[in-house]
Motif scaffolding. Structure first.
Motif, PDB file in Angstrom:
ATOM      1  N   ILE A  14     -33.562   0.866 -35.711  1.00 11.29           N
ATOM      2  CA  ILE A  14     -34.511   1.781 -36.348  1.00 11.29           C
ATOM      3  C   ILE A  14     -33.786   2.561 -37.441  1.00 11.29           C
ATOM      4  O   ILE A  14     -32.676   3.037 -37.229  1.00 11.29           O
ATOM      5  CB  ILE A  14     -35.105   2.789 -35.344  1.00 11.29           C
ATOM      6  CG1 ILE A  14     -35.764   2.077 -34.154  1.00 11.29           C
ATOM      7  CG2 ILE A  14     -36.115   3.701 -36.027  1.00 11.29           C
ATOM      8  CD1 ILE A  14     -36.240   3.038 -33.074  1.00 11.29           C
ATOM      9  N   SER A  15     -34.432   2.695 -38.599  1.00  5.23           N
ATOM     10  CA  SER A  15     -33.893   3.527 -39.664  1.00  5.23           C
ATOM     11  C   SER A  15     -35.009   4.350 -40.294  1.00  5.23           C
ATOM     12  O   SER A  15     -36.110   3.847 -40.518  1.00  5.23           O
ATOM     13  CB  SER A  15     -33.204   2.690 -40.743  1.00  5.23           C
ATOM     14  OG  SER A  15     -32.631   3.529 -41.744  1.00  5.23           O
ATOM     15  N   LYS A  16     -34.709   5.601 -40.589  1.00  8.21           N
ATOM     16  CA  LYS A  16     -35.702   6.485 -41.195  1.00  8.21           C
ATOM     17  C   LYS A  16     -35.841   6.267 -42.691  1.00  8.21           C
ATOM     18  O   LYS A  16     -36.869   6.624 -43.273  1.00  8.21           O
ATOM     19  CB  LYS A  16     -35.330   7.943 -40.927  1.00  8.21           C
ATOM     20  CG  LYS A  16     -35.394   8.340 -39.457  1.00  8.21           C
ATOM     21  CD  LYS A  16     -35.013   9.799 -39.268  1.00  8.21           C
ATOM     22  CE  LYS A  16     -35.071  10.194 -37.794  1.00  8.21           C
ATOM     23  NZ  LYS A  16     -34.674  11.613 -37.584  1.00  8.21           N
ATOM     24  N   ASN A  17     -34.795   5.703 -43.321  1.00  8.43           N
ATOM     25  CA  ASN A  17     -34.841   5.672 -44.789  1.00  8.43           C
ATOM     26  C   ASN A  17     -34.411   4.353 -45.427  1.00  8.43           C
ATOM     27  O   ASN A  17     -34.425   4.233 -46.643  1.00  8.43           O
ATOM     28  CB  ASN A  17     -33.977   6.796 -45.352  1.00  8.43           C
ATOM     29  CG  ASN A  17     -32.509   6.669 -44.962  1.00  8.43           C
ATOM     30  OD1 ASN A  17     -32.148   5.845 -44.117  1.00  8.43           O
ATOM     31  ND2 ASN A  17     -31.654   7.474 -45.570  1.00  8.43           N
ATOM     32  N   ARG A  18     -34.017   3.344 -44.612  1.00  8.62           N
ATOM     33  CA  ARG A  18     -33.586   2.078 -45.202  1.00  8.62           C
ATOM     34  C   ARG A  18     -34.137   0.908 -44.387  1.00  8.62           C
ATOM     35  O   ARG A  18     -34.481   1.049 -43.221  1.00  8.62           O
ATOM     36  CB  ARG A  18     -32.058   2.003 -45.268  1.00  8.62           C
ATOM     37  CG  ARG A  18     -31.443   3.044 -46.184  1.00  8.62           C
ATOM     38  CD  ARG A  18     -30.010   2.715 -46.524  1.00  8.62           C
ATOM     39  NE  ARG A  18     -29.106   2.943 -45.398  1.00  8.62           N
ATOM     40  CZ  ARG A  18     -27.819   2.610 -45.412  1.00  8.62           C
ATOM     41  NH1 ARG A  18     -27.303   2.004 -46.477  1.00  8.62           N
ATOM     42  NH2 ARG A  18     -27.055   2.856 -44.368  1.00  8.62           N
ATOM     43  N   ALA A  19     -34.197  -0.257 -45.026  1.00 10.91           N
ATOM     44  CA  ALA A  19     -34.641  -1.458 -44.329  1.00 10.91           C
ATOM     45  C   ALA A  19     -33.523  -1.964 -43.428  1.00 10.91           C
ATOM     46  O   ALA A  19     -32.340  -1.813 -43.737  1.00 10.91           O
ATOM     47  CB  ALA A  19     -35.036  -2.541 -45.332  1.00 10.91           C
ATOM     48  N   VAL A  20     -33.903  -2.564 -42.293  1.00 11.78           N
ATOM     49  CA  VAL A  20     -32.918  -3.014 -41.318  1.00 11.78           C
ATOM     50  C   VAL A  20     -33.248  -4.422 -40.828  1.00 11.78           C
ATOM     51  O   VAL A  20     -34.378  -4.897 -40.933  1.00 11.78           O
ATOM     52  CB  VAL A  20     -32.847  -2.062 -40.102  1.00 11.78           C
ATOM     53  CG1 VAL A  20     -32.315  -0.702 -40.509  1.00 11.78           C
ATOM     54  CG2 VAL A  20     -34.214  -1.934 -39.431  1.00 11.78           C
ATOM     55  N   GLY A  21     -32.232  -5.082 -40.272  1.00 11.22           N
ATOM     56  CA  GLY A  21     -32.422  -6.376 -39.642  1.00 11.22           C
ATOM     57  C   GLY A  21     -31.373  -6.553 -38.559  1.00 11.22           C
ATOM     58  O   GLY A  21     -30.218  -6.175 -38.748  1.00 11.22           O
ATOM     59  N   VAL A  22     -31.774  -7.103 -37.404  1.00 11.69           N
ATOM     60  CA  VAL A  22     -30.836  -7.317 -36.308  1.00 11.69           C
ATOM     61  C   VAL A  22     -31.152  -8.647 -35.639  1.00 11.69           C
ATOM     62  O   VAL A  22     -32.311  -9.068 -35.574  1.00 11.69           O
ATOM     63  CB  VAL A  22     -30.893  -6.165 -35.272  1.00 11.69           C
ATOM     64  CG1 VAL A  22     -32.262  -6.079 -34.602  1.00 11.69           C
ATOM     65  CG2 VAL A  22     -29.787  -6.312 -34.228  1.00 11.69           C
ATOM     66  N   ASP A  23     -30.099  -9.322 -35.165  1.00  7.93           N
ATOM     67  CA  ASP A  23     -30.291 -10.559 -34.411  1.00  7.93           C
ATOM     68  C   ASP A  23     -29.221 -10.654 -33.341  1.00  7.93           C
ATOM     69  O   ASP A  23     -28.046 -10.369 -33.598  1.00  7.93           O
ATOM     70  CB  ASP A  23     -30.212 -11.779 -35.319  1.00  7.93           C
ATOM     71  CG  ASP A  23     -30.541 -13.059 -34.568  1.00  7.93           C
ATOM     72  OD1 ASP A  23     -31.663 -13.148 -34.028  1.00  7.93           O
ATOM     73  OD2 ASP A  23     -29.689 -13.962 -34.507  1.00  7.93           O
ATOM     74  N   ILE A  24     -29.625 -11.059 -32.129  1.00  4.46           N
ATOM     75  CA  ILE A  24     -28.695 -11.278 -31.035  1.00  4.46           C
ATOM     76  C   ILE A  24     -28.913 -12.675 -30.474  1.00  4.46           C
ATOM     77  O   ILE A  24     -30.054 -13.134 -30.368  1.00  4.46           O
ATOM     78  CB  ILE A  24     -28.847 -10.204 -29.932  1.00  4.46           C
ATOM     79  CG1 ILE A  24     -27.750 -10.366 -28.869  1.00  4.46           C
ATOM     80  CG2 ILE A  24     -30.235 -10.219 -29.305  1.00  4.46           C
ATOM     81  CD1 ILE A  24     -27.647  -9.192 -27.903  1.00  4.46           C
TER      82      ILE A  24
END
Length: 225
Positions: free
Chosen positions: A116-126
């Motif tokens: 989660i980010s309040k001001n930027r785009a994010v991506g996660v993979d496991i």
């Protein structure tokens, strides 16, 4: 290897076990080892009719547990007892209704991950590390990338997780791993960062991505930009 840092949160009478990392002062990454039963996860959520209808289409098993655990982890990270309206846009990217925060969700076997980010785009993979990735490495890595990783299983997974995280970060269809996302040479570590250039319709963008390997054989990649 990194041992996941666990702590318990007494939230809605559940005890989710979480690895928590503040990526920056506006961005948080958490990983949950799923040990709860379906009914325990459901009891920690406020589900609307459309969500219950969707759950009815899932077979009992990991797919159902993954959906429930990412939503409960999301709710725990937001630290609220209110209903969390998490939906998918036309590209399949998850978003929060009535919130400016960006989110990314991932899961693999016994783990769920949320960023989660309040001001930027994010991506996660496991991903759970398995030898079978060697059979498909040529589909997501270019010839120069393959020459660099030298058929190393952990390096292949670091590349895959980072490329998947970048794909989720961008959040639009049409991006291809082999054609559009280029991993620069890097020294593989159990926890590290690497640079990737991404060919986007609006131009090429350079990103710094991070990855780490867990003690029980999972690889996680994430990006925030």
């Amino acid at each position: 290897m990194i041992n996941l840092r666990y702590f318990c949160i007494d939230f809605l009478n559940t005890m989710p076990v979480i690895y928590n990392k503040d990526v920056d002062d506006q961005t948080t990454l958490a990983v949950w080892k799923i040990e709860e039963r379906e009914e325990d996860l459901i009891s920690g959520l406020q589900l609307k009719a459309h969500e219950l209808d969707f759950l009815a289409t899932l077979n009992n098993g990991k797919r159902l547990l993954h959906w429930l655990s990412t939503r409960l982890l999301l709710r725990t990270m937001l630290n609220t007892a209110d209903y969390i309206d998490c939906r998918m846009d036309e590209h399949g990217k998850p978003y929060l209704v009535n919130s400016a925060s960006s989110i990314s969700l991932s899961h693999s076997f016994d783990y769920a991950a949320v960023m989660i980010s309040k001001n930027r785009a994010v991506g996660v993979d496991i991903e759970l590390i398995k030898p079978k990735i060697h059979r498909i490495s040529h589909k997501f890595l270019s010839a120069p990338e393959l020459a660099h990783v030298k058929d190393d299983t952990d390096a292949l997974y670091a590349c895959w997780c980072v490329k998947e995280a970048i794909y989720k970060w961008y959040g639009k269809k049409g991006l291809e791993f082999r054609r559009d996302i280029h991993i620069q040479p890097f020294d593989l570590k159990e926890e590290g960062s690497l640079t990737a250039s991404v060919d986007l319709p609006e131009g090429t963008k350079s990103l710094e991505a991070n990855y780490f390997k867990t003690a029980d054989g999972y690889m996680l990649g994430y990006v925030v930009a």
